[in-house]
Design a protein around this motif. Structure first.
Motif, PDB file in Angstrom:
ATOM      1  N   MET A   1       0.855  -1.173   0.000  1.00 36.87           N
ATOM      2  CA  MET A   1       0.000   0.000   0.000  1.00 36.87           C
ATOM      3  C   MET A   1       0.901   1.236   0.000  1.00 36.87           C
ATOM      4  N   GLU A   2       0.512   2.223  -0.777  1.00 35.61           N
ATOM      5  CA  GLU A   2       1.296   3.442  -0.875  1.00 35.61           C
ATOM      6  C   GLU A   2       0.752   4.491   0.084  1.00 35.61           C
ATOM      7  N   ARG A   3       1.624   5.245   0.697  1.00 33.27           N
ATOM      8  CA  ARG A   3       1.243   6.287   1.642  1.00 33.27           C
ATOM      9  C   ARG A   3       1.304   7.639   0.932  1.00 33.27           C
ATOM     10  N   ILE A   4       0.264   8.460   1.123  1.00 35.10           N
ATOM     11  CA  ILE A   4       0.244   9.823   0.595  1.00 35.10           C
ATOM     12  C   ILE A   4      -0.141  10.764   1.728  1.00 35.10           C
ATOM     13  N   SER A   5       0.126  12.031   1.559  1.00 33.90           N
ATOM     14  CA  SER A   5      -0.323  13.012   2.550  1.00 33.90           C
ATOM     15  C   SER A   5      -1.053  14.124   1.811  1.00 33.90           C
ATOM     16  N   ILE A   6      -2.011  14.738   2.504  1.00 38.12           N
ATOM     17  CA  ILE A   6      -2.772  15.840   1.916  1.00 38.12           C
ATOM     18  C   ILE A   6      -2.872  16.971   2.923  1.00 38.12           C
ATOM     19  N   SER A   7      -3.098  18.158   2.427  1.00 30.24           N
ATOM     20  CA  SER A   7      -3.299  19.338   3.269  1.00 30.24           C
ATOM     21  C   SER A   7      -4.727  19.819   3.075  1.00 30.24           C
ATOM     22  N   LEU A   8      -5.413  20.108   4.182  1.00 32.48           N
ATOM     23  CA  LEU A   8      -6.800  20.552   4.134  1.00 32.48           C
ATOM     24  C   LEU A   8      -6.984  21.776   5.022  1.00 32.48           C
ATOM     25  N   GLU A   9      -7.942  22.649   4.640  1.00 29.63           N
ATOM     26  CA  GLU A   9      -8.276  23.782   5.479  1.00 29.63           C
ATOM     27  C   GLU A   9      -8.890  23.276   6.779  1.00 29.63           C
ATOM     28  N   GLU A  10      -8.735  24.051   7.842  1.00 28.99           N
ATOM     29  CA  GLU A  10      -9.202  23.659   9.165  1.00 28.99           C
ATOM     30  C   GLU A  10     -10.706  23.342   9.182  1.00 28.99           C
ATOM     31  N   GLY A  11     -11.494  24.176   8.525  1.00 28.12           N
ATOM     32  CA  GLY A  11     -12.943  23.952   8.498  1.00 28.12           C
ATOM     33  C   GLY A  11     -13.310  22.648   7.808  1.00 28.12           C
ATOM     34  N   LEU A  12     -12.589  22.322   6.743  1.00 21.36           N
ATOM     35  CA  LEU A  12     -12.845  21.083   6.024  1.00 21.36           C
ATOM     36  C   LEU A  12     -12.460  19.873   6.875  1.00 21.36           C
ATOM     37  N   VAL A  13     -11.382  19.991   7.626  1.00 20.92           N
ATOM     38  CA  VAL A  13     -10.971  18.908   8.531  1.00 20.92           C
ATOM     39  C   VAL A  13     -12.041  18.679   9.591  1.00 20.92           C
ATOM     40  N   GLU A  14     -12.605  19.752  10.142  1.00 23.05           N
ATOM     41  CA  GLU A  14     -13.655  19.620  11.159  1.00 23.05           C
ATOM     42  C   GLU A  14     -14.881  18.905  10.585  1.00 23.05           C
ATOM     43  N   GLN A  15     -15.269  19.292   9.377  1.00 24.84           N
ATOM     44  CA  GLN A  15     -16.409  18.633   8.731  1.00 24.84           C
ATOM     45  C   GLN A  15     -16.105  17.168   8.458  1.00 24.84           C
ATOM     46  N   PHE A  16     -14.879  16.894   8.038  1.00 27.29           N
ATOM     47  CA  PHE A  16     -14.485  15.524   7.749  1.00 27.29           C
ATOM     48  C   PHE A  16     -14.482  14.683   9.021  1.00 27.29           C
ATOM     49  N   GLU A  17     -14.029  15.245  10.125  1.00 25.26           N
ATOM     50  CA  GLU A  17     -14.039  14.522  11.403  1.00 25.26           C
ATOM     51  C   GLU A  17     -15.469  14.193  11.829  1.00 25.26           C
ATOM     52  N   GLN A  18     -16.398  15.120  11.606  1.00 25.46           N
ATOM     53  CA  GLN A  18     -17.808  14.852  11.899  1.00 25.46           C
ATOM     54  C   GLN A  18     -18.332  13.727  11.006  1.00 25.46           C
ATOM     55  N   TYR A  19     -17.942  13.746   9.747  1.00 30.04           N
ATOM     56  CA  TYR A  19     -18.321  12.704   8.800  1.00 30.04           C
ATOM     57  C   TYR A  19     -17.821  11.341   9.284  1.00 30.04           C
ATOM     58  N   LEU A  20     -16.564  11.280   9.727  1.00 28.59           N
ATOM     59  CA  LEU A  20     -15.981  10.037  10.238  1.00 28.59           C
ATOM     60  C   LEU A  20     -16.781   9.500  11.414  1.00 28.59           C
ATOM     61  N   THR A  21     -17.129  10.377  12.322  1.00 35.42           N
ATOM     62  CA  THR A  21     -17.881   9.986  13.511  1.00 35.42           C
ATOM     63  C   THR A  21     -19.275   9.502  13.133  1.00 35.42           C
ATOM     64  N   GLN A  22     -19.964  10.249  12.276  1.00 36.15           N
ATOM     65  CA  GLN A  22     -21.321   9.885  11.871  1.00 36.15           C
ATOM     66  C   GLN A  22     -21.358   8.550  11.141  1.00 36.15           C
ATOM     67  N   ARG A  23     -20.348   8.268  10.343  1.00 35.01           N
ATOM     68  CA  ARG A  23     -20.318   7.042   9.540  1.00 35.01           C
ATOM     69  C   ARG A  23     -19.642   5.875  10.251  1.00 35.01           C
ATOM     70  N   GLY A  24     -19.048   6.133  11.410  1.00 38.10           N
ATOM     71  CA  GLY A  24     -18.439   5.056  12.183  1.00 38.10           C
ATOM     72  C   GLY A  24     -17.077   4.605  11.691  1.00 38.10           C
ATOM     73  N   TYR A  25     -16.378   5.462  10.973  1.00 35.05           N
ATOM     74  CA  TYR A  25     -15.027   5.111  10.521  1.00 35.05           C
ATOM     75  C   TYR A  25     -14.071   5.126  11.698  1.00 35.05           C
ATOM     76  N   ARG A  26     -13.155   4.173  11.722  1.00 35.81           N
ATOM     77  CA  ARG A  26     -12.153   4.113  12.784  1.00 35.81           C
ATOM     78  C   ARG A  26     -10.916   4.919  12.440  1.00 35.81           C
ATOM     79  N   ASN A  27     -10.733   5.205  11.131  1.00 32.46           N
ATOM     80  CA  ASN A  27      -9.571   6.008  10.746  1.00 32.46           C
ATOM     81  C   ASN A  27      -9.865   6.791   9.474  1.00 32.46           C
TER      82      ASN A  27
END
Length: 155
Positions: A1-27
């Motif tokens: 598996m290949e590893r990549i990194s991305i940069s996101l705006e703070e607001g987008l990260v917050e929304q993404f974290e909420q998405y992770l929680t709502q959908r039950g993702y562990r990572n």
């Protein structure tokens, strides 16, 4: 598996974290992989309009709307080559939910879905398709040669 990194705006990260929680993702990685797969699959369907697909058309409608139930049934019969099966659920006194399993040429499936979703009184219509490779094969069943189609998801 290949590893990549991305940069996101703070607001987008917050929304993404909420998405992770709502959908039950562990990572984050699995969620990003799923989002990428979903987008690539959508793009493939758009580019392969002449290909075959399987999927579902789900919509909510007001069964009290004049003649709507009859028009929906008529549309399904008119497109019997792509409308495989229908699940009908009564939501309340006025509203029903239907899920139609669809299969066939993507262009025909999309046209059928657009016909249903455009009916006055239909709300919240959504088509979800998966591209497949369609094959017509001959097999022995019960001692006789029979032809029928197989749909294999594309990889």
């Amino acid at each position: 598996m290949e590893r990549i990194s991305i940069s996101l705006e703070e607001g987008l990260v917050e929304q993404f974290e909420q998405y992770l929680t709502q959908r039950g993702y562990r990572n984050r990685s699995e969620a990003i992989r799923d989002l990428i797969r979903d987008r690539l699959e959508s793009e493939r369907v758009e580019q392969q309009r002449s290909s075959h697909c399987v999927g579902t058309l789900t919509y909510v409608y007001n069964h009290e709307e004049r003649e709507l139930s009859r028009r929906l049934t008529h549309a399904q019969h008119h497109h019997h080559n792509v409308a495989v099966s229908t699940l009908h659920v009564h939501l309340d006194h006025d509203n029903c939910l239907e899920t139609v399993v669809v299969s066939g040429p993507t262009e025909q499936v999309t046209a059928f879905a657009n016909t249903i979703i455009a009916e006055p009184g239909v709300r919240h219509g959504k088509l979800n398709v998966i591209p497949v490779d369609a094959q017509t094969l001959s097999h022995q069943h019960g001692g006789t040669e029979q032809q029928h189609s197989h749909s294999r998801p594309q990889t």
